[in-house]
Design a protein around this motif. Structure first.
Motif, PDB file in Angstrom:
ATOM      1  N   UNK A 251       1.089  -1.518  -0.070  1.00  0.00           N
ATOM      2  CA  UNK A 251       0.110   0.271  -0.238  1.00  0.00           C
ATOM      3  C   UNK A 251       0.971   1.130   0.098  1.00  0.00           C
ATOM      4  N   UNK A 252       0.245   2.576  -0.099  1.00  0.00           N
ATOM      5  CA  UNK A 252       1.085   3.615  -0.036  1.00  0.00           C
ATOM      6  C   UNK A 252       1.876   3.746   1.004  1.00  0.00           C
ATOM      7  N   UNK A 253       1.291   3.874   2.343  1.00  0.00           N
ATOM      8  CA  UNK A 253       1.985   3.895   3.479  1.00  0.00           C
ATOM      9  C   UNK A 253       3.838   3.166   3.460  1.00  0.00           C
ATOM     10  N   UNK A 254       3.793   2.122   2.573  1.00  0.00           N
ATOM     11  CA  UNK A 254       4.258   1.502   2.274  1.00  0.00           C
ATOM     12  C   UNK A 254       6.291   1.987   1.422  1.00  0.00           C
ATOM     13  N   UNK A 255       5.369   3.192   0.691  1.00  0.00           N
ATOM     14  CA  UNK A 255       6.671   3.988   0.820  1.00  0.00           C
ATOM     15  C   UNK A 255       7.231   4.899   1.467  1.00  0.00           C
ATOM     16  N   UNK A 256       6.168   5.060   2.510  1.00  0.00           N
ATOM     17  CA  UNK A 256       6.659   5.697   3.113  1.00  0.00           C
ATOM     18  C   UNK A 256       7.498   5.237   4.703  1.00  0.00           C
ATOM     19  N   UNK A 257       7.111   3.716   4.960  1.00  0.00           N
ATOM     20  CA  UNK A 257       7.902   3.007   6.014  1.00  0.00           C
ATOM     21  C   UNK A 257       9.005   2.623   5.262  1.00  0.00           C
ATOM     22  N   UNK A 258       9.351   1.867   4.499  1.00  0.00           N
ATOM     23  CA  UNK A 258      10.278   1.802   3.477  1.00  0.00           C
ATOM     24  C   UNK A 258      12.100   2.584   4.016  1.00  0.00           C
ATOM     25  N   UNK A 259      12.826   1.763   4.045  1.00  0.00           N
ATOM     26  CA  UNK A 259      14.131   2.462   4.230  1.00  0.00           C
ATOM     27  C   UNK A 259      15.030   1.829   2.604  1.00  0.00           C
ATOM     28  N   UNK A 260      14.487   1.551   1.631  1.00  0.00           N
ATOM     29  CA  UNK A 260      15.343   1.543   0.436  1.00  0.00           C
ATOM     30  C   UNK A 260      13.494   1.393  -0.729  1.00  0.00           C
ATOM     31  N   UNK A 261      13.612   2.661  -1.582  1.00  0.00           N
ATOM     32  CA  UNK A 261      12.615   2.247  -2.573  1.00  0.00           C
ATOM     33  C   UNK A 261      13.043   2.599  -3.734  1.00  0.00           C
ATOM     34  N   UNK A 262      13.146   1.650  -4.608  1.00  0.00           N
ATOM     35  CA  UNK A 262      13.378   1.364  -6.163  1.00  0.00           C
ATOM     36  C   UNK A 262      12.426   1.573  -6.949  1.00  0.00           C
ATOM     37  N   UNK A 263      12.487   2.864  -7.881  1.00  0.00           N
ATOM     38  CA  UNK A 263      12.149   3.189  -8.880  1.00  0.00           C
ATOM     39  C   UNK A 263      12.556   2.786  -9.488  1.00  0.00           C
ATOM     40  N   UNK A 264      11.357   1.507 -11.170  1.00  0.00           N
ATOM     41  CA  UNK A 264      12.016   1.390 -11.807  1.00  0.00           C
ATOM     42  C   UNK A 264      11.094   1.141 -12.956  1.00  0.00           C
ATOM     43  N   UNK A 265      11.227   1.761 -14.176  1.00  0.00           N
ATOM     44  CA  UNK A 265      10.880   2.096 -15.473  1.00  0.00           C
ATOM     45  C   UNK A 265       9.699   3.239 -15.162  1.00  0.00           C
ATOM     46  N   UNK A 266       9.550   3.515 -13.896  1.00  0.00           N
ATOM     47  CA  UNK A 266       8.426   4.859 -13.293  1.00  0.00           C
ATOM     48  C   UNK A 266       8.959   6.130 -13.278  1.00  0.00           C
ATOM     49  N   UNK A 267       8.052   6.768 -14.014  1.00  0.00           N
ATOM     50  CA  UNK A 267       8.996   8.155 -13.990  1.00  0.00           C
ATOM     51  C   UNK A 267       7.458   9.226 -13.016  1.00  0.00           C
ATOM     52  N   UNK A 268       7.539   8.772 -11.526  1.00  0.00           N
ATOM     53  CA  UNK A 268       6.655   8.785 -10.473  1.00  0.00           C
ATOM     54  C   UNK A 268       6.403   9.813 -10.750  1.00  0.00           C
ATOM     55  N   UNK A 269       7.516  11.050 -10.920  1.00  0.00           N
ATOM     56  CA  UNK A 269       7.058  13.086 -10.364  1.00  0.00           C
ATOM     57  C   UNK A 269       5.972  13.267 -11.343  1.00  0.00           C
ATOM     58  N   UNK A 270       5.978  12.583 -12.623  1.00  0.00           N
ATOM     59  CA  UNK A 270       5.556  12.865 -13.825  1.00  0.00           C
ATOM     60  C   UNK A 270       4.323  11.950 -14.137  1.00  0.00           C
ATOM     61  N   UNK A 271       4.000  11.049 -13.678  1.00  0.00           N
ATOM     62  CA  UNK A 271       3.467  10.201 -14.394  1.00  0.00           C
ATOM     63  C   UNK A 271       2.618   9.549 -12.980  1.00  0.00           C
TER      64      UNK A 271
END
Length: 912
Positions: A157-177
């Motif tokens: 879930x989205x909270x996992x992005x906030x609780x992670x120690x490492x977040x890996x963005x792969x093939x995702x321009x999260x800032x725009x999309x």
């Protein structure tokens, strides 16, 4: 809720754009939706909205809307349209069999629309050929989850992005999309300085703003990278052996497939530095709370399913799943891609996450849908996936095709072939809300559908959260809800009893009951919302956002899956998948030497039928473009902002060059949004071959092969023309569309046209007299330089304005835009029309901040005046203070100015 009750109040609904599923609070006053803001209580966004969401109220209105049914080019009433539709469908089935009928749906539909469409086509028309445009964005992620975890079930879930120690963005321009998720991640990183972010992408995107490590891998090498990670974890004793033994199977096979190359080989194959690669491997292996968030850059590949499974393998190997801040997280493209899959919107599904191969599923769904007088005749095997479906249309196998809320004439690869197939199809039915989509030219029957703010139902976002998208406004003209259109057709086909719904809450209740029907024992299914059965209309209207599963044992929903290590497979164990990496199928050659990447841009959505209705959303990237590396531009003799043409075996694309160091050499990027309604030749789908992943059926949209050349032009021009008083969507294209290049840019009160052609114009005023009904009132010509400025004023109103010359010579157009909205042009303004602005007024440059319409030149001037932080710029200009989407670009401009200042200082020092 009555219209009177809605007056002067705030109503919570859900955004219709990306899969984040943001809550929106709409302000209603006297039956008008006057403003929107983020719903502060919605757990997806907590009040945040991106620039597209914050402009939703600006996209409303009846202009360019379909408001009347059409049959064979004639406007008709609903009874004629639906009766004709039912008769032709019935005749097609009788003559050619059930499988001659098909449907192609969309993640823009609500779950209730999807449910009745799937029920009609698979259940009562008996055809398996119902698929959705979600096939283009999520099919590989779905197939990978099912192969490994046993179900189409995002574990995070989205909270996992906030609780992670490492977040890996792969093939995702999260800032725009997915800007709101990006902002949540950015805030979380600020609060936790120990959090690390890794961005893996061939392009340097705005998401790199918060990256601690960037890996600019070669396109298509994702599986090599993650196979290498799995092998490295094993070699360095970073496996969770206890988790492997208790909760997984087939690890040895997956490790064997991943162990063919050492880290130097992997780095070479991915075209990245070995030390940076090993840093990533160490970070991933050393942290337990790791989220890998992946999107179209992974999915849209002929080996997309394997790439997703390579990612999942690494999480399973380290036990990094089912924990707070841990898991493989596929981020959805569309607002209801997941809701569509819940009800069977893919051709390989039945309904309620049951598949054709699931034991007893056919009998179960048949029994559930049976009525006192009707028994459905479900197909016995899966139908054609999207690309296969249109291939079957072209072969003449599919005789009747119903397309709802999507535009395959633009979005599918090899779009020329798709259009050829549509031309050949005897019966094409289109349900659509916009009156100017490319698809309508191929439709025999056109059905006007409702759009956002009118539709009423539910959607499911990327974290399995069901939210209400509430109806706020009455439908324009004769537009009707998609579920109503489908059900009325079903009744005319003789299926009245099975489709006798009066409100979407009844459809949702049936959907919820089916999810829990015989959902126990060996037939236990993870998707279960039986806890929402029996809400009634009042409970449905008041439904708060909730994550499935929702059951008696989990009445408030389920935030995270697989916490107990029990998976949805036959034996409860997650399955490792042995992955053999494969190169993209679209190979480069001497004729087509450049690798083509396609994708979204920040302020636009799909084919712009909604976002282009908000003129300020057109200002950030106002025309189709081709982004390429400076070395490639030099090799091809192309300058920045010059027009160029890409060619591929299946088509051509014309756009304006943007030279960028963010591109790798030998690779180009183009946006996916432009259609024939907005440009002459800028459809990204025409540049791609219709090659798909053999497991998921998802097309390879990130790995085209193209050639590049300058577009030969004798002139360029910008034409602003007043909006017509009447809807001109059904009229012929204006004469200037015969030019070699054109792009239409909606503005407030006028239309902007960027034009270019290879044929010289010797008498512009004579040409304008042919193009436009109003003669030029003012003009100024410099024939030696091929420059002209002219304008027409009729009865005190500005009718058109023209500049012959490249767009870089344009003044800021906000002043001219305001003149088109004036009742009468004053003498003062008339004197400044050809100049395009007040005397001494500074051009603010291309828009960077769409929320506050702040231009690049104004920002650069502020930086040079001492505002050298985004906070200072926000205080002076307000840029970056609303949705935050422009913050990465603001930081880039600050850094560019610092670099210029350092270079200038160095040159002074050298001289001294």
């Amino acid at each position: 809720m009555s219209q009177a009750t809605r007056s002067a109040c705030k109503v919570n609904t859900t955004c219709p754009y990306c899969g984040v599923g943001c809550g929106v609070t709409a302000t209603m006053a006297d039956g008008v939706l006057s403003a929107v803001e983020g719903d502060r209580d919605h757990p997806a966004n907590f009040g945040r909205l991106c620039v597209k969401g914050s402009a939703l109220h600006e996209t409303l209105g009846h202009h360019d809307r379909l408001t009347t049914p059409w049959v064979d080019g004639q406007a008709v009433d609903w009874n004629v349209a639906l009766t004709t539709l039912a008769e032709r469908l019935q005749a097609t089935r009788a003559a050619y069999g059930a499988e001659s009928v098909a449907a192609y749906l969309s993640g823009q539909l609500l779950t209730e629309d999807y449910y009745v469409a799937n029920k009609l086509f698979k259940g009562f028309l008996g055809t398996p050929h119902l698929d959705t445009n979600s096939r283009l964005c999520m099919a590989s992620a779905v197939a990978a989850y099912k192969r490994s975890l046993g179900a189409d079930a995002v574990p995070c879930n989205y909270e996992d992005l906030e609780e992670a120690e490492l977040v890996v963005l792969v093939g995702s321009n999260l800032a725009w999309n997915h800007p709101v998720l990006y902002q949540r991640l950015k805030v979380a990183k600020t609060r936790n300085p120990l959090m690390r972010v890794v961005v893996i992408d061939p392009r340097v995107t705005d998401s790199c703003e918060i990256a601690d490590l960037y890996l600019g891998i070669a396109p298509g090498s994702d599986a090599v990278l993650f196979n290498g990670l799995l092998a490295w974890m094993a070699e360095n004793n970073k496996l969770d052996q206890l988790y492997l033994d208790r909760h997984t199977e087939s690890f040895d096979e997956a490790l064997l497939a991943a162990s063919h190359h050492d880290i130097n080989d992997v780095a070479a194959m991915c075209d990245i530095d070995p030390e940076r690669l090993e840093t990533f491997y160490y970070w991933f292996a050393s942290q337990l709370h790791v989220v890998t968030l992946y999107s179209q850059g992974v999915n849209q590949s002929t080996s997309g399913t394997d790439k997703c499974n390579a990612i999942i393998n690494c999480h399973l190997a380290g036990g990094k799943i089912g924990l707070p801040g841990a898991g493989p997280f596929s981020i959805t493209g569309q607002p209801n891609a997941m809701g569509g899959r819940e009800v069977g919107g893919l051709a390989n599904q039945l309904a309620a996450h049951m598949d054709y191969h699931t034991s007893g599923a056919l009998d179960r769904v048949t029994h559930f849908w049976a009525t006192e007088t009707l028994t459905p005749e479900l197909p016995q095997a899966p139908g054609y996936k999207a690309i296969e479906l249109f291939d079957a249309v072209e072969r003449g196998e599919i005789k009747a095709l119903w397309i709802m809320a999507t535009n395959p004439a633009v979005s599918l690869p090899d779009a020329v072939r798709v259009r050829r197939a549509l031309e050949k199809c005897p019966l094409v039915i289109v349900s659509e809300c916009a009156s100017h989509t490319d698809l309508l030219a191929y439709a025999d029957i056109i059905l006007p559908a409702t759009g956002w703010s009118e539709k009423d139902g539910t959607v499911t976002n990327s974290e399995r959260r069901i939210s209400r998208q509430r109806g706020l406004l009455p439908a324009p003209g004769q537009a009707r809800h998609d579920w109503w259109i489908i059900c009325e057709t079903a009744k005319r086909l003789g299926f009245h009893e099975a489709f006798d719904y009066t409100h979407p809450h009844e459809i949702f209740d049936e959907h919820a009951r089916l999810s829990g029907f015989e959902n126990d024992g060996e037939s236990k299914r993870l998707f279960d919302i039986s806890g929402l059965v029996g809400l009634g209309r009042e409970g449905y209207d008041a439904l708060a956002p909730i994550q499935w599963p929702v059951t008696c044992s989990a009445p408030h929903g389920t935030a995270r899956l697989f916490e107990d290590g029990e998976f949805a497979t036959h034996n409860g164990r997650a399955k490792f998948i042995a992955v053999t990496p494969r190169l993209p199928e679209q190979r480069l050659s001497d004729a087509y030497p450049l690798r083509l990447n396609t994708g979204r841009i920040r302020d636009q959505w799909h084919t712009m039928t909604r976002t282009a209705r908000a003129p300020r959303l057109m200002n950030h990237r106002y025309e189709p473009f081709i982004e390429l590396h400076p070395n490639d531009a030099a090799n091809y003799g192309i300058g920045d902002q010059q027009l160029a043409v890409l060619s591929a075996p299946s088509g051509a694309y014309r756009g304006r060059v943007r030279i960028s160091n963010a591109q790798r050499r030998g690779e180009v990027f183009i946006p996916m949004h432009w259609s024939d309604a907005f440009s002459k030749s800028a459809r990204s789908g025409a540049m791609l071959k219709a090659i798909t992943d053999p497991i998921s059926g998802q097309p390879e949209a990130k790995h085209g092969a193209v050639a590049l050349a300058p577009l030969k032009t004798a002139w360029e021009a910008t034409l602003l023309i007043a909006q017509p008083l009447e809807d001109n969507s059904q009229q012929e294209a204006p004469p200037w569309c015969k030019s070699d290049y054109w792009a239409r840019v909606p503005m407030q009160g006028c239309q902007r046209w960027q034009l270019a052609d290879a044929k010289p114009v010797h008498n512009w005023l004579a040409l304008l007299a042919k193009w436009l009904p109003d003669e030029a009132s003012l003009w100024c010509e410099d024939s030696g330089n091929g420059r002209l400025r002219a304008a027409a004023i009729v009865q005190g109103k500005l009718r058109w304005w023209l500049m012959v010359g490249p767009p870089r010579e344009l003044p800021g157009l906000a002043w001219l835009e305001a003149r088109f909205n004036e009742t009468t042009i004053s003498d003062k303004h008339r004197r400044r029309l050809l100049a395009g602005g007040e005397y001494g007024a500074a051009d603010t440059g291309p828009v960077v901040c769409s929320c506050h319409q702040v231009g690049q030149a104004a920002i650069v001037n502020a930086i040079r005046a001492g505002d050298t932080s985004v906070e200072a710029l926000g205080a002076r200009l307000a840029c970056g203070t609303q949705c935050g989407s422009c913050l990465p670009e603001l930081k880039s401009l600050i850094e560019e100015e610092r670099s210029h200042a350092r270079a200038k200082q160095a040159s002074y020092t050298e001289v001294a």
